[in-house]
Design an enzyme around this catalytic site. Structure first.
Site, mmCIF file in Angstrom:
data_model
loop_
_atom_site.group_PDB
_atom_site.id
_atom_site.type_symbol
_atom_site.label_atom_id
_atom_site.label_comp_id
_atom_site.label_asym_id
_atom_site.label_seq_id
_atom_site.Cartn_x
_atom_site.Cartn_y
_atom_site.Cartn_z
ATOM 1 N N ASP A 191 7.566 18.257 -8.009
ATOM 2 C CA ASP A 191 7.656 19.405 -7.108
ATOM 3 C C ASP A 191 6.620 19.223 -6.014
ATOM 4 O OD1 ASP A 191 7.897 21.805 -5.804
ATOM 5 O OD2 ASP A 191 7.118 23.037 -7.451
ATOM 6 N N PHE A 192 7.081 18.827 -4.827
ATOM 7 C CA PHE A 192 6.157 18.659 -3.711
ATOM 8 C C PHE A 192 5.817 20.012 -3.090
ATOM 9 C CE2 PHE A 192 8.795 14.801 -3.960
ATOM 10 C CZ PHE A 192 7.798 13.920 -4.333
ATOM 11 N N HIS B 264 0.839 -1.205 0.000
ATOM 12 C CA HIS B 264 0.000 0.000 0.000
ATOM 13 C C HIS B 264 0.873 1.253 0.000
ATOM 14 C CE1 HIS B 264 -3.003 -2.761 1.662
ATOM 15 N NE2 HIS B 264 -3.922 -1.837 1.565
HETATM 16 MN MN MN Z 1 2.463 -1.756 3.721
HETATM 17 MN MN MN Z 2 8.615 21.777 -3.723
#
Ligand code: MN
Ligand code: MN
Length: 314
Positions: free
Chosen positions: A280-281, A149
């Site tokens: 780009d976070f 996950h």
């Molecule tokens: Mn997991």
């Molecule tokens: Mn960023």
């Protein structure tokens, strides 16, 4: 012993949460108002073929998902290899060539946590556009990799529907068992501990690189990464991010070699994950603040555990 203490801590926290959950209004009610699944319209959607000139989503129009409050890291849209899917429980960019998400992004606060059991109903994502291959749970069988996950089952426990949503195969990557079940899981548990302390997290996770392909259809990433914005109080979204906001970022081998290590061994700056992935976070955060906080390596964790090195034979 450590695991037992963790278990005990979690159990107590769960009981407390269960007792008090009625007092907490969900921070964001829009997640409940969305229909069960609202994938972005694909190039093959009827609307697109009826009026080819119609721009379905004009950049940079705001995207209405609480899970993308801090940004859409790859500007996912209708490109089959950067295909935006917005679900009530999380948002993701799907890569149809790789058969895995590029990233999954989700909000985590107390409103998402309850006490429903893990559903284990792994299944293909039938909301993918018509004609796209739907990865099946069996595509991972016998590969030696877990169906790992990205948005964890344990982060969606307020209802059976929310929990079930995490078992969609578009939320999975093939993950080495020692990564998934040990270090990665411990960071997931740490994240929920922060939420138990009243913080709100915005989490983005994915894989990078390629070490194998399962059944010619599913790319096994070389590394797994996760970035987390830790907001001191829930409900503020992007305006809750300041130059003091704590970010946690890790990047670790998708390999059983991570056995007996701690997730804090893999701390890096968000800048480093941005360089490795090209994303780009936290793009909705003012760039001067991003520049400030994304270059830091988190130091907010006590290093809990290190395996004792085996003494070299004399
Ligand atoms: Mn997991
Ligand atoms: Mn960023």
């Amino acid at each position: 012993m450590r695991n037992f203490k963790k278990f005990l801590t979690r159990s107590i926290a769960t009981v407390l949460l269960t007792l008090t959950v009625g007092c907490f209004a969900p921070t964001d009610t829009t997640t409940r108002q969305e229909p069960p699944s609202t994938p972005a319209q694909g190039p093959t959607s009827p609307a697109a073929s009826r009026s080819p000139k119609l721009k379905i989503r004009q950049s940079p129009s705001p995207i209405k998902s609480v899970h993308l409050a801090l940004g859409n890291p790859s500007n996912a849209d209708t490109d089959p290899n950067n295909y935006l899917m917005i679900k009530p429980q999380y948002a993701l960019s799907y890569n149809s060539s790789k058969g895995i998400p590029n990233w999954v992004s989700w909000q985590l606060n107390q409103s998402w946590l309850g006490n429903v059991d893990r559903g284990n109903d792994f299944r293909p994502d039938t909301t993918l556009p018509k004609g796209w291959y739907q990865v099946r749970p069996g595509d991972y069988t016998g590969s030696g990799y877990d169906r790992g996950h990205l948005c964890p089952s344990g982060d969606r426990t307020r209802s059976a529907i929310d929990n079930s949503a995490t078992f969609s195969m578009t939320n999975m990557i093939p993950q080495a068992p020692e990564n998934n079940r040990e270090v990665w899981r411990e960071l997931e548990e740490y994240s929920r501990e922060l939420v138990d302390q009243g913080q709100e997290l915005y989490i983005i996770a994915g894989g990078v690189g390629k070490k194998a392909t399962l059944k010619g259809k599913v790319t096994v990433p070389l590394k797994t990464w996760k970035v987390i914005a830790v907001l001191e109080s829930p409900g503020k979204g992007v305006s809750g991010v300041s130059a003091n906001t704590r970010l946690i970022a890790v990047m670790m081998p998708n390999s059983n070699q991570v056995a007996r290590t701690n997730w804090t061994d893999y701390l890096v700056s968000v800048d480093k994950v941005e360089a490795a992935t090209g994303y780009d976070f936290f793009a909705n955060v003012p760039s001067s603040i991003q520049a400030d906080i994304e270059k830091r390596v988190d130091g907010g964790v006590v290093r809990l555990y290190r395996p004792t090195p085996t003494a070299a034979p004399k």
